[in-house]
Motif scaffolding. Structure first.
Motif, PDB file in Angstrom:
ATOM      1  N   ASN A 116       0.894  -1.281  -0.192  1.00 29.55           N
ATOM      2  CA  ASN A 116       0.087   0.008   0.024  1.00 29.55           C
ATOM      3  C   ASN A 116       0.553   1.376   0.123  1.00 29.55           C
ATOM      4  O   ASN A 116       0.543   2.252  -0.702  1.00 29.55           O
ATOM      5  CB  ASN A 116      -0.917  -0.077   1.146  1.00 29.55           C
ATOM      6  N   LYS A 117       1.943   1.188   0.655  1.00 28.68           N
ATOM      7  CA  LYS A 117       2.890   2.570   0.745  1.00 28.68           C
ATOM      8  C   LYS A 117       3.258   2.836  -0.524  1.00 28.68           C
ATOM      9  O   LYS A 117       3.172   4.002  -0.856  1.00 28.68           O
ATOM     10  CB  LYS A 117       3.865   2.243   1.846  1.00 28.68           C
ATOM     11  N   GLN A 118       3.653   1.856  -1.423  1.00 26.90           N
ATOM     12  CA  GLN A 118       4.243   2.088  -2.573  1.00 26.90           C
ATOM     13  C   GLN A 118       3.007   2.648  -3.715  1.00 26.90           C
ATOM     14  O   GLN A 118       3.312   3.056  -4.698  1.00 26.90           O
ATOM     15  CB  GLN A 118       5.063   0.934  -3.432  1.00 26.90           C
ATOM     16  N   LEU A 119       1.907   2.095  -3.634  1.00 34.89           N
ATOM     17  CA  LEU A 119       0.790   2.330  -4.415  1.00 34.89           C
ATOM     18  C   LEU A 119      -0.117   3.500  -4.048  1.00 34.89           C
ATOM     19  O   LEU A 119      -0.453   4.231  -5.053  1.00 34.89           O
ATOM     20  CB  LEU A 119      -0.098   0.998  -4.428  1.00 34.89           C
ATOM     21  N   ILE A 120      -0.448   3.479  -2.769  1.00 35.21           N
ATOM     22  CA  ILE A 120      -1.264   4.643  -2.441  1.00 35.21           C
ATOM     23  C   ILE A 120      -0.782   5.356  -1.142  1.00 35.21           C
ATOM     24  O   ILE A 120      -1.577   6.257  -0.488  1.00 35.21           O
ATOM     25  CB  ILE A 120      -2.910   4.269  -2.062  1.00 35.21           C
ATOM     26  N   GLY A 121       0.522   5.265  -0.919  1.00 29.36           N
ATOM     27  CA  GLY A 121       0.949   5.866   0.285  1.00 29.36           C
ATOM     28  C   GLY A 121       1.542   7.313   0.055  1.00 29.36           C
ATOM     29  O   GLY A 121       1.082   8.002  -1.225  1.00 29.36           O
ATOM     30  N   GLU A 122       1.822   7.982   1.085  1.00 25.42           N
ATOM     31  CA  GLU A 122       2.557   9.206   0.629  1.00 25.42           C
ATOM     32  C   GLU A 122       3.363   9.643  -0.449  1.00 25.42           C
ATOM     33  O   GLU A 122       3.181  10.560  -1.304  1.00 25.42           O
ATOM     34  CB  GLU A 122       3.575   9.733   1.800  1.00 25.42           C
ATOM     35  N   HIS A 123       3.995   8.712  -0.870  1.00 24.31           N
ATOM     36  CA  HIS A 123       5.002   8.837  -2.070  1.00 24.31           C
ATOM     37  C   HIS A 123       4.307   7.753  -3.087  1.00 24.31           C
ATOM     38  O   HIS A 123       5.319   7.264  -3.969  1.00 24.31           O
ATOM     39  CB  HIS A 123       6.351   8.599  -2.005  1.00 24.31           C
ATOM     40  N   GLY A 124       3.339   7.312  -3.071  1.00 28.90           N
ATOM     41  CA  GLY A 124       2.737   6.134  -3.805  1.00 28.90           C
ATOM     42  C   GLY A 124       2.667   6.578  -5.354  1.00 28.90           C
ATOM     43  O   GLY A 124       2.705   7.686  -5.493  1.00 28.90           O
ATOM     44  N   LEU A 125       2.119   5.738  -6.008  1.00 28.41           N
ATOM     45  CA  LEU A 125       1.764   6.210  -7.423  1.00 28.41           C
ATOM     46  C   LEU A 125       0.484   6.796  -7.775  1.00 28.41           C
ATOM     47  O   LEU A 125       0.170   7.621  -8.342  1.00 28.41           O
ATOM     48  CB  LEU A 125       1.928   4.830  -8.462  1.00 28.41           C
ATOM     49  N   MET A 126      -0.477   6.502  -6.748  1.00 31.71           N
ATOM     50  CA  MET A 126      -1.634   7.400  -6.603  1.00 31.71           C
ATOM     51  C   MET A 126      -2.065   7.315  -5.137  1.00 31.71           C
ATOM     52  O   MET A 126      -2.818   6.723  -4.454  1.00 31.71           O
ATOM     53  CB  MET A 126      -3.107   6.204  -7.330  1.00 31.71           C
ATOM     54  N   PRO A 127      -1.361   8.466  -4.512  1.00 32.34           N
ATOM     55  CA  PRO A 127      -1.592   8.572  -3.111  1.00 32.34           C
ATOM     56  C   PRO A 127      -3.048   8.636  -2.680  1.00 32.34           C
ATOM     57  O   PRO A 127      -3.784   9.607  -3.341  1.00 32.34           O
ATOM     58  CB  PRO A 127      -0.831   9.783  -2.861  1.00 32.34           C
ATOM     59  N   CYS A 128      -3.503   8.056  -1.679  1.00 24.13           N
ATOM     60  CA  CYS A 128      -5.046   7.980  -1.126  1.00 24.13           C
ATOM     61  C   CYS A 128      -5.080   9.469  -0.822  1.00 24.13           C
ATOM     62  O   CYS A 128      -6.320   9.862  -0.410  1.00 24.13           O
ATOM     63  CB  CYS A 128      -5.208   6.881  -0.244  1.00 24.13           C
ATOM     64  N   LYS A 129      -4.338  10.065  -0.080  1.00 28.26           N
ATOM     65  CA  LYS A 129      -4.648  11.435   0.337  1.00 28.26           C
ATOM     66  C   LYS A 129      -5.030  12.470  -0.554  1.00 28.26           C
ATOM     67  O   LYS A 129      -5.968  13.209  -0.614  1.00 28.26           O
ATOM     68  CB  LYS A 129      -3.348  11.992   1.357  1.00 28.26           C
ATOM     69  N   SER A 130      -4.297  12.707  -1.732  1.00 25.64           N
ATOM     70  CA  SER A 130      -4.870  13.129  -2.921  1.00 25.64           C
ATOM     71  C   SER A 130      -6.011  12.782  -3.452  1.00 25.64           C
ATOM     72  O   SER A 130      -6.883  13.741  -3.669  1.00 25.64           O
ATOM     73  CB  SER A 130      -3.894  13.137  -4.100  1.00 25.64           C
ATOM     74  N   TYR A 131      -6.591  11.696  -3.365  1.00 29.58           N
ATOM     75  CA  TYR A 131      -7.851  11.004  -3.778  1.00 29.58           C
ATOM     76  C   TYR A 131      -8.779  11.565  -2.675  1.00 29.58           C
ATOM     77  O   TYR A 131      -9.966  11.990  -2.959  1.00 29.58           O
ATOM     78  CB  TYR A 131      -7.775   9.535  -3.874  1.00 29.58           C
ATOM     79  N   LEU A 132      -8.612  11.526  -1.525  1.00 30.80           N
ATOM     80  CA  LEU A 132      -9.605  11.941  -0.330  1.00 30.80           C
ATOM     81  C   LEU A 132      -9.822  13.186  -0.414  1.00 30.80           C
ATOM     82  O   LEU A 132     -10.873  13.783  -0.388  1.00 30.80           O
ATOM     83  CB  LEU A 132      -9.155  11.437   1.032  1.00 30.80           C
TER      84      LEU A 132
END
Length: 593
Positions: A97-113
């Motif tokens: 998850n960190k690599q995919l949607i984490g802070e430096h992920g490919l699709m950060p979940c924070k940006s999505y939220l």
């Protein structure tokens, strides 16, 4: 003279013995001997009778068996099976998850939220929660990596407890469901697979198998509700019918029985067995396809034809999923599909899984004995409330199943779709179309100043599991799941404009980004300067022929270049591309605000 004298002596002695035997003393001795003999025989007879009685009692004990129609042991098996899938799912989340949607992920979940927050009016409220149900809304966003790890670790701990002990309550199962829901709803593309919704639906049903608070394998006052057992059966019926109907309505090769000629070679992530299964005779592939149609379109209806036929359905479905597990790496999909099939079996049929002296089996025997003797405990207020809850569950599932059934009956059937935001009842399906050729995107990098220089040396990156190096044996990872490898399969028959995240990966590789590189198996620039250029090459892959010269050289695959997938790119050239999509440029530290 000697013989007559000896004969006379013997005659006299015999006469004396006969006289002695007729004497009173002799009679007493005879009675004593007879009495002792009678007593001995009686004792022996009593011992033999006692032994026989003990043996009969032992046989009686052995003859005590579990009765049909109860599901105490079924519940334990179901809960452990659900917990196993949860554990795998949370383990995958923790590692990726960190690599995919984490802070430096490919699709950060924070940006999505944040984008969801803007869409619903700029604040976190019921609208935001309804649009994206996730506990991440209520956590501190300053360290989203820690939040993602925390959710995954708590999920692993709770599911591990249920898996080991076979005990669970509603609190634990609700927590697991909420935690996994929270990840799926912010996982975006990486959690867009049908088995995520299937796990959430299965996990939701598992909540109602358990008592509210108590932890016990066999809670006496909370029998497994028959309604809940039937919701699991209804789930496996919908899964198989959805998969079967989407095939019949989809690719023509399912109707002319040729799909299995291609499947093993072109499936998302093949395993070593796939290599050999692909070379099966043509008639065997036809048999496989016919069997698939029979299992997915006919066998599910056995569920409604009584106990024996329901068990036949369960056994066939489990065997079918085992064959799929052996022949490919389809994540935990097939393992998960086994779970509702277990609800086709009652205690009598699952008793062999439990030791004869085990506490669970013994407790179930006692409960069944009490029920047979009319010693069933009187319903408490809590038990009556629970019955109302169970009936409400049945009504809810029936109501939410209406659009699902209409979808199954529709000629425009869609697969892997949710009709409610909580994904309680969903429609499923798999491999509605089969790709006839396997193509792969291969990332390559070079230090050359000019990417068009014919002398430039391009070195290849290798992913963890997807085909790349033709000499590398296909991996065997099921039920584990490499999300990036799976998405690369989709990207290979799309364009990079349709899969922009591929260019995002290229930019990260240009800076030797450790986050993305941890998702790969081989970095040719490990310990060196980052590549100056990265490109994507498009190849067609085919299995080598077993026994051929290529196979003898160690090649599992043969490949032929199709052309460029995306042109050579460098960091400076990607700056505008990244900025237009609000991606942090590899030269610029990501904004943590």
């Amino acid at each position: 003279m000697l013989l007559p004298r000896l004969f006379s002596h013997m005659t006299v002695r015999s006469a004396n013995m006969a006289a002695a035997s007729d004497s009173p003393q002799s009679s007493v001795r005879k009675r004593r001997v007879y009495s002792r003999k009678t007593e001995t025989e009686s004792a022996v007879n009593e011992q033999e009778h006692g032994a026989k009685t003990d043996r009969d009692a032992e046989k009686g004990k052995r003859r005590v068996s579990l009765q049909t129609g109860t599901y105490w042991l079924t519940r334990i098996v179901l809960l452990r099976a659900v917990a196993f899938i949860y554990f795998v799912g949370f383990a995958v989340a923790y590692n990726q998850n960190k690599q995919l949607i984490g802070e430096h992920g490919l699709m950060p979940c924070k940006s999505y939220l944040n984008s969801v927050k803007r869409y619903v009016g700029g604040k976190i409220g019921l609208a935001a929660l309804a649009y994206t149900p996730s506990i991440l809304w209520f956590l501190d966003w300053s360290d989203m990596d820690a939040n993602l790890d925390g959710v995954a670790l708590v999920g692993m701990a709770l599911s591990g407890f249920v898996l080991v002990t076979g005990m669970a309550n509603m609190v634990i199962m609700v927590t697991l469901w909420v935690l996994y829901h929270s990840l799926v709803n912010v996982g975006q593309l990486w959690y867009s697979f049908g088995w995520e919704s299937q796990l959430l639906e299965t996990g939701f049903l598992a909540i109602f198998l358990c008592p509210v608070w108590s932890l016990s394998q066999v809670p006496r006052r909370c029998p497994p509700p028959l309604i809940c057992i039937w919701t699991f059966r209804w789930l496996i019926v919908r899964i198989m019918l959805g998969a079967g109907l989407i095939k019949i309505r989809g690719d023509k090769c399912w109707r002319d029985l040729t799909c299995m000629d291609y499947h093993y070679e072109t499936q998302p992530v093949p395993n070593p067995i796939s290599y050999y299964m692909h070379r099966s005779p043509w008639w065997f592939h036809r048999f496989e396809t016919l069997s698939n149609h029979f299992i997915e379109l006919i066998v599910p209806f056995f569920t409604f034809l009584g106990r024996r036929m329901c068990m036949v359905n369960g056994a066939i479905q489990i065997l079918f999923q085992v064959v799929l597990i052996v022949s490919g790496n389809l994540s935990f999909l097939n393992w998960l599909t086994i779970v509702p099939s277990l609800a086709c079996f009652d205690d009598a049929s699952l008793g062999f899984l439990f030791g004869s002296g085990g506490g669970a089996k013994k407790a179930v025997l006692e409960i069944q004995s009490d029920d047979a003797a009319g010693r069933t405990p009187k319903p408490t207020k809590g038990m009556l409330i629970r019955r109302v809850v169970n009936i409400s569950l049945g009504v809810l599932i029936a109501y939410l199943s209406v659009p699902v059934v209409l979808n199954l009956l529709s000629s425009r059937q869609v697969m892997n779709t949710s009709f409610d935001p909580l994904r309680i009842v969903n429609t499923y399906g798999a491999f509605g179309s089969i790709t006839k050729e396997r193509t792969e995107v291969i990332f390559q990098g070079t230090h050359s100043l000019d990417p068009k220089d014919p002398e430039a040396v391009w070195e290849e990156y290798q992913f963890l599991c997807k085909p790349g190096d033709v000499y590398r044996r296909p991996c065997l990872i099921s039920p584990y799941h490499y999300r990036l490898d799976w998405l690369m399969w989709f990207a290979a028959f799309q364009t990079y404009e349709q899969s922009e995240w591929v260019i995002h990966i290229a930019g990260r590789l240009l800076s030797n980004d450790s986050t993305v590189l941890s998702l790969l198996d081989h970095n040719p620039f490990q310990g060196k300067k980052p590549p100056r250029w990265v490109r994507g090459e498009h190849f067609k892959y085919k299995y080598s022929q077993p026994g051929s010269t290529s196979a003898a050289q160690g090649k599992w695959w043969l490949r032929k270049r199709i052309g460029p997938y995306f042109p050579p790119v460098d960091l400076e050239g990607l700056r505008g591309y990244f900025q237009s999509r609000n991606w942090p440029h590899p030269h610029i530290p990501p904004n943590k605000n």
